[in-house]
Write an enzyme that holds these catalytic residues in place. Sequence first.
Site, PDB file in Angstrom:
ATOM      1  N   HIS A 106      58.400  71.761 -57.376  1.00 24.43           N
ATOM      2  CA  HIS A 106      58.415  71.924 -58.822  1.00 24.43           C
ATOM      3  C   HIS A 106      59.870  72.061 -59.269  1.00 24.43           C
ATOM      4  CE1 HIS A 106      53.973  73.349 -59.458  1.00 24.43           C
ATOM      5  NE2 HIS A 106      54.119  72.045 -59.628  1.00 24.43           N
TER       6      HIS A 106
ATOM      7  N   HIS B 115      58.720  74.568 -52.706  1.00 29.10           N
ATOM      8  CA  HIS B 115      57.888  73.469 -53.191  1.00 29.10           C
ATOM      9  C   HIS B 115      58.702  72.653 -54.178  1.00 29.10           C
ATOM     10  CE1 HIS B 115      57.377  76.588 -56.196  1.00 29.10           C
ATOM     11  NE2 HIS B 115      56.795  75.743 -57.025  1.00 29.10           N
TER      12      HIS B 115
ATOM     13  N   ASP C 267      61.649  73.913 -61.306  1.00 26.45           N
ATOM     14  CA  ASP C 267      62.391  75.167 -61.379  1.00 26.45           C
ATOM     15  C   ASP C 267      62.784  75.690 -60.006  1.00 26.45           C
ATOM     16  OD1 ASP C 267      59.557  75.473 -61.195  1.00 26.45           O
ATOM     17  OD2 ASP C 267      59.707  77.597 -61.677  1.00 26.45           O
ATOM     18  N   HIS C 268      62.321  75.032 -58.952  1.00 20.98           N
ATOM     19  CA  HIS C 268      62.667  75.433 -57.583  1.00 20.98           C
ATOM     20  C   HIS C 268      63.476  74.366 -56.848  1.00 20.98           C
ATOM     21  CE1 HIS C 268      59.835  78.915 -57.619  1.00 20.98           C
ATOM     22  NE2 HIS C 268      59.291  78.162 -58.552  1.00 20.98           N
TER      23      HIS C 268
ATOM     24  N   HIS D  91      61.284  85.638 -60.652  1.00 20.13           N
ATOM     25  CA  HIS D  91      60.482  84.528 -61.183  1.00 20.13           C
ATOM     26  C   HIS D  91      59.685  85.002 -62.411  1.00 20.13           C
ATOM     27  CE1 HIS D  91      57.533  81.158 -61.181  1.00 20.13           C
ATOM     28  NE2 HIS D  91      58.554  80.482 -60.634  1.00 20.13           N
TER      29      HIS D  91
END
Length: 313
Positions: free
Chosen positions: A65, A63, A67-68, A267
């Site tokens: 966001h 996705h 941090d990804h 995570h």
Amino acid sequence: MSLRELLVLGTSSAVPTRHRNHNGYLLRWDGEGFLFDPGEGTQRQMLLAGVSAHDLTWICVTHLHGDHSLGLPGVIQRVARDGVPHPIAVAYPATGEEYYRRLRHATSFLDTAVVTEHPLTGPRPSLPAGPLTLTARPLSHSIDTYGYRLDEPGGRRMLPDRLGALGVHGPLVGRLQREGVVTTPAGVTVTLDECSEPRPGQSFAFVMDTRLCDNAYALAEGADLLVIESTFLSAEAELAERYGHLTAAQAGHVAARAGAGHLVLTHVSERYDAADEPRFLAEAATTYPGPITLAHDLQHIPFPRPPRPTATT
């Protein structure tokens, strides 16, 4: 040479910490390189881990966001700068197209034509990925998110003792594998079934940023290696539900119910420090009895070995 391992590049959740970089996971699979969720700093983590842009064949984003995905610009620009000659496919949720485009062309650089996009739509998109099949399923997060699964086709495992007993040696072994039947120098007809047994293909699952949902279990079903988020401990279960995340105990529950093999937790919220790490392992172990690893940056996790050939008499 055959190499199957998970190289962990980053393991933090929303923000990096002094000991955990943003997300990043490189699955090496017999010459293929699947980079999952390249967060900020992934390019440098790759350097520290001793891997290069030439090792990548796929980039899979769950996705959009930060941090990804904030590592995407640096990784793609490194692909261009280093002159990677082979195609690199990028999979991501189609509803994040606007954000992907911003990241893909975040700054001015000499672009590359080897990067190909595969926006994901629908309940179960599937893509050919070299010798594997890459399947994605929607998860339950605050924005559209897909988890991923890689499956190897099954095959046959040769049984050396049976080959020897029936007189199949040298080039005849390869011919038997290709054609299914050979005749030995002694005039004996030997079939593949007589000298081999079924070998199930191996599988890998990547489940990130989700509440408990049916697709988390489906992705993890029978996976030899399951990488799954465990952002919180059980005391913060309500917070996990509110923001679309899992606790370590819930991650263990997914692995147990799905019959997964090696469980890798990652995570981790920045609220926890090193002293809390044993609690993640302990809570996951209350619901999952198998092997558990709490991932750390720059860790190499070998892919579980397939079962050895069955002994025959």
